[in-house]
Design an enzyme around this catalytic site. Sequence first.
Site, short mmCIF file in Angstrom:
data_model
loop_
_atom_site.label_atom_id
_atom_site.label_comp_id
_atom_site.label_asym_id
_atom_site.label_seq_id
_atom_site.Cartn_x
_atom_site.Cartn_y
_atom_site.Cartn_z
N ASP A 22 -5.41 0.96 3.60
CA ASP A 22 -5.64 0.71 2.41
C ASP A 22 -7.30 1.07 2.07
OD1 ASP A 22 -5.48 -0.75 -0.22
OD2 ASP A 22 -5.72 -2.22 0.69
N ASN A 70 3.94 0.72 -6.00
CA ASN A 70 3.15 1.34 -6.43
C ASN A 70 3.60 2.47 -7.53
OD1 ASN A 70 2.07 1.89 -2.62
ND2 ASN A 70 0.56 0.92 -4.36
C1 FPP Z 1 -3.52 2.18 -0.74
O1 FPP Z 1 -5.10 2.96 -1.52
C2 FPP Z 1 -3.22 3.51 -0.09
C3 FPP Z 1 -2.13 4.11 -1.14
C4 FPP Z 1 -1.46 3.49 -1.73
C5 FPP Z 1 -1.28 5.62 -0.49
C6 FPP Z 1 -1.77 5.31 0.52
C7 FPP Z 1 -1.30 7.07 0.97
C8 FPP Z 1 -2.19 7.76 1.85
C9 FPP Z 1 -2.18 7.69 2.90
C10 FPP Z 1 -2.02 9.61 2.19
C11 FPP Z 1 -0.36 9.47 1.44
C12 FPP Z 1 0.15 10.05 2.51
C13 FPP Z 1 1.78 9.63 2.40
C14 FPP Z 1 2.67 10.68 3.45
C15 FPP Z 1 2.33 9.75 1.10
P1 FPP Z 1 -5.53 2.64 -2.58
O2 FPP Z 1 -5.15 3.06 -3.41
O3 FPP Z 1 -4.45 0.97 -2.80
O4 FPP Z 1 -6.89 2.08 -2.98
P2 FPP Z 1 -7.58 1.06 -3.50
O5 FPP Z 1 -6.92 -0.10 -2.55
O6 FPP Z 1 -9.03 0.79 -2.74
O7 FPP Z 1 -7.39 1.90 -4.69
#
Ligand code: FPP
Length: 253
Positions: A22, A70
Site C-alpha cells: 500500500d 480496485n
Molecule cells: C495500493 O496503493 C497498491 C495497489 C492497489 C496496487 C499494487 C500494485 C503494485 C505494487 C504494482 C503492480 C504489480 C502487479 C504485478 C500488477 P494505492 O494506490 O492504494 O496507494 P494510496 O493508498 O497511497 O493511494
Amino acid sequence: MSAETRQGESAADPCHVAIIMDGNGRWAKMRNLPRQEGHRRGLEALRRTVRHAAELGIEVLTLYSFSTENWRRPQAEVSFLLGLLRRFVEKDLAELAEAGLRVRIIGGREDLAPDLRRLVEHAEQSTAGNSGMTLVVAFNYGSRDEIVRATRAIATEVAAGRLDPAAIDEAVLHGHLDTADLPDPELVIRTSGETRISNFLLWQAAYAEFVFSPVLWPDFDKADLVAAISEYRRRERRFGGVEPVTVRKAGAA
Ligand code: FPP
C-alpha cells in the site's frame, strides 16, 4: 533466514509471508507525480521484495496486487495495473523460472482478458515443477469473493451427489479456496501505515501475526522486510491455547 536468533526473538521463522502493498498513490503524490508512476515504482519494489524474500529463505510470498474492489478506480489506472500484471508475467517469467521460483496467481480469472488468462496459466504451468520459493500474486483477489466461489463449488458437488453436506468441514472449505495447496500465512505485512485487512486472506490469516509498516510500498526494502520478520519473531503465538507455540508447521490445524 539464518538460524541465528537475536536476543528476545524466538527461533521460528515464517514460512509464508503475505504483503498488502500500500502507498503507491501517496508516494507519487508527495513527489507531484502521476499515480501511475507510484505503481510503476511499486512494481520495482515488488521485484526487489521477491528477490529479498527468496534470499531470506521464505517459502511462500503472497503479494496483494489488485483487489476485487480496485475495479472502482478510474479506468486509466485499472488499465495501467492490468498492463503491469501483463508486463510482469511476460517479462519477468523467464527470470523467475531461472531462479527456480514457482508462480501462482490467485483471484477470479473470469474477469481477465483471455490472452492475459493464458499468460497467467502458462506462468503457473511452466514453473509448477520448480522447488524454490512460491510467489503468489493476488490479482482480482478478494477474500469474500474467494469464499463465495469456494462455497459455490462445494454446493455444486453436493447437488451432484458427490459430497455429503455432513462431510463439509474446515478442511473441505480450505480445499476449495484458491490457496488450497498453500500453507496459511504466519505473517501479514501492510505498508503505508494503514491498519486494515482490506478483504485479504480473511480465512487463511485467522492466526497470522500482523505487522504494519509506515513505509510507503515503493520505498519498501530488504531492511523493512527483515524488520517485519524480526518483529514476528518477538511475538508469542498461542493459537487460542495458553502456552506459547514456538514452531508450528504452516497450515496445520
Ligand atoms: C495500493 O496503493 C497498491 C495497489 C492497489 C496496487 C499494487 C500494485 C503494485 C505494487 C504494482 C503492480 C504489480 C502487479 C504485478 C500488477 P494505492 O494506490 O492504494 O496507494 P494510496 O493508498 O497511497 O493511494
